[in-house]
Write a protein that holds these residues in place. Structure first.
Motif, PDB file in Angstrom:
ATOM      1  N   HIS A 102       0.939  -1.092   0.020  1.00 41.43           N
ATOM      2  CA  HIS A 102       0.072  -0.072  -0.102  1.00 41.43           C
ATOM      3  C   HIS A 102       0.750   1.270   0.072  1.00 41.43           C
ATOM      4  N   PRO A 103       0.341   2.203  -0.700  1.00 42.98           N
ATOM      5  CA  PRO A 103       1.432   3.509  -0.564  1.00 42.98           C
ATOM      6  C   PRO A 103       1.909   3.947   0.885  1.00 42.98           C
ATOM      7  N   LYS A 104       2.903   4.172   0.847  1.00 43.21           N
ATOM      8  CA  LYS A 104       3.404   4.559   2.276  1.00 43.21           C
ATOM      9  C   LYS A 104       2.893   5.481   2.991  1.00 43.21           C
ATOM     10  N   ASP A 105       2.609   6.657   2.163  1.00 47.43           N
ATOM     11  CA  ASP A 105       2.017   7.993   2.790  1.00 47.43           C
ATOM     12  C   ASP A 105       0.274   7.711   3.018  1.00 47.43           C
ATOM     13  N   ARG A 106      -0.108   6.691   2.650  1.00 44.67           N
ATOM     14  CA  ARG A 106      -1.482   6.178   3.032  1.00 44.67           C
ATOM     15  C   ARG A 106      -1.599   5.200   3.949  1.00 44.67           C
ATOM     16  N   ARG A 180       1.417  15.262  -2.326  1.00 46.61           N
ATOM     17  CA  ARG A 180       0.988  14.096  -3.195  1.00 46.61           C
ATOM     18  C   ARG A 180       0.547  14.776  -4.672  1.00 46.61           C
ATOM     19  N   SER A 183      -3.676  12.130  -8.852  1.00 43.86           N
ATOM     20  CA  SER A 183      -3.843  10.868  -9.508  1.00 43.86           C
ATOM     21  C   SER A 183      -4.046  11.153 -10.896  1.00 43.86           C
TER      22      SER A 183
END
Length: 210
Positions: A102-106, A180, A183
């Motif tokens: 999973h994306p680290k920032d999430r 970020r 998207s």
């Protein structure tokens, strides 16, 4: 961010492979911001089970008799996690069981946040157990008895711990992380479903896997 953007996850694993040393997913629970159960299913591992690890996993042979196959469960769970902020305790183990990153920032890992240790009076860099943090900060006992852990209870506990320090944690993260980028438009031809099988993961993505 709206509470609907947050979920917490916990997985239980059983042992497969030589001497049961390989861990495979056998149950996955996902709860919402307020602890409501979004997903809770037993999952049939891809290899024969050698060790059910019932004392810890709570999983028995009977639970897996009519369990959902791993790939089907993986697809269902990944749809839930998509675009969410995912909370968990030592969450890399859960993602590994799901064969997913999973994306680290999430991602919010309650085992790696000094704020919680500080509140609990524990060493800041210590890797405190979920059970210990629950006892010190939530004044409740979890993972008791001989029937093993409940992945629902553990996911709910991780979310409760996150909410204790949410404002301060998110404020610190906002100051430490770059913005970020938006998207890109979704292209159906690159839908993540085609990458669920390990062999299809692009090499530049697998380089960042846990």
């Amino acid at each position: 961010l709206r509470p609907t953007k947050y979920v917490a996850i916990d997985c239980e694993m059983v042992g497969t492979g030589p001497r049961g040393r390989q861990s495979e997913l056998a149950r996955c629970s996902v709860v919402g911001y307020h602890g409501d159960v979004i997903y809770d299913k037993y999952v049939r591992p891809q290899l024969p089970v050698v060790d059910y690890r019932t004392r810890w996993s709570g999983v028995t042979k009977g639970h897996l008799r009519n369990a959902i196959p791993f790939r089907a469960a993986q697809a269902e769970i990944l749809k839930i996690l998509k675009d969410k902020i995912v909370v968990g305790h030592a969450i890399h183990n859960d993602f590994q069981a799901l064969k997913y990153f999973h994306p680290k920032d999430r991602t919010r890992d309650t085992s790696r946040i000094p704020l919680l240790n500080q509140k609990a009076g524990l060493p800041l860099r210590a890797s405190a157990s979920l059970k210990s943090l629950a006892k010190h900060l939530l004044h409740k006992k979890i993972q008791v008895g001989s029937r093993g852990h409940s992945s629902v209870e553990d996911a709910q506990t991780a979310m409760e711990l996150y909410r204790l320090v949410e404002v301060q944690w998110e404020t610190e993260l906002a100051h430490s992380q770059p913005a970020r980028p938006p998207s890109p438009p979704t292209d159906p031809s690159t839908d993540s479903d085609q990458y669920l099988d390990d062999q299809y993961w692009p090499t530049d993505l697998t380089a960042g896997s846990p």
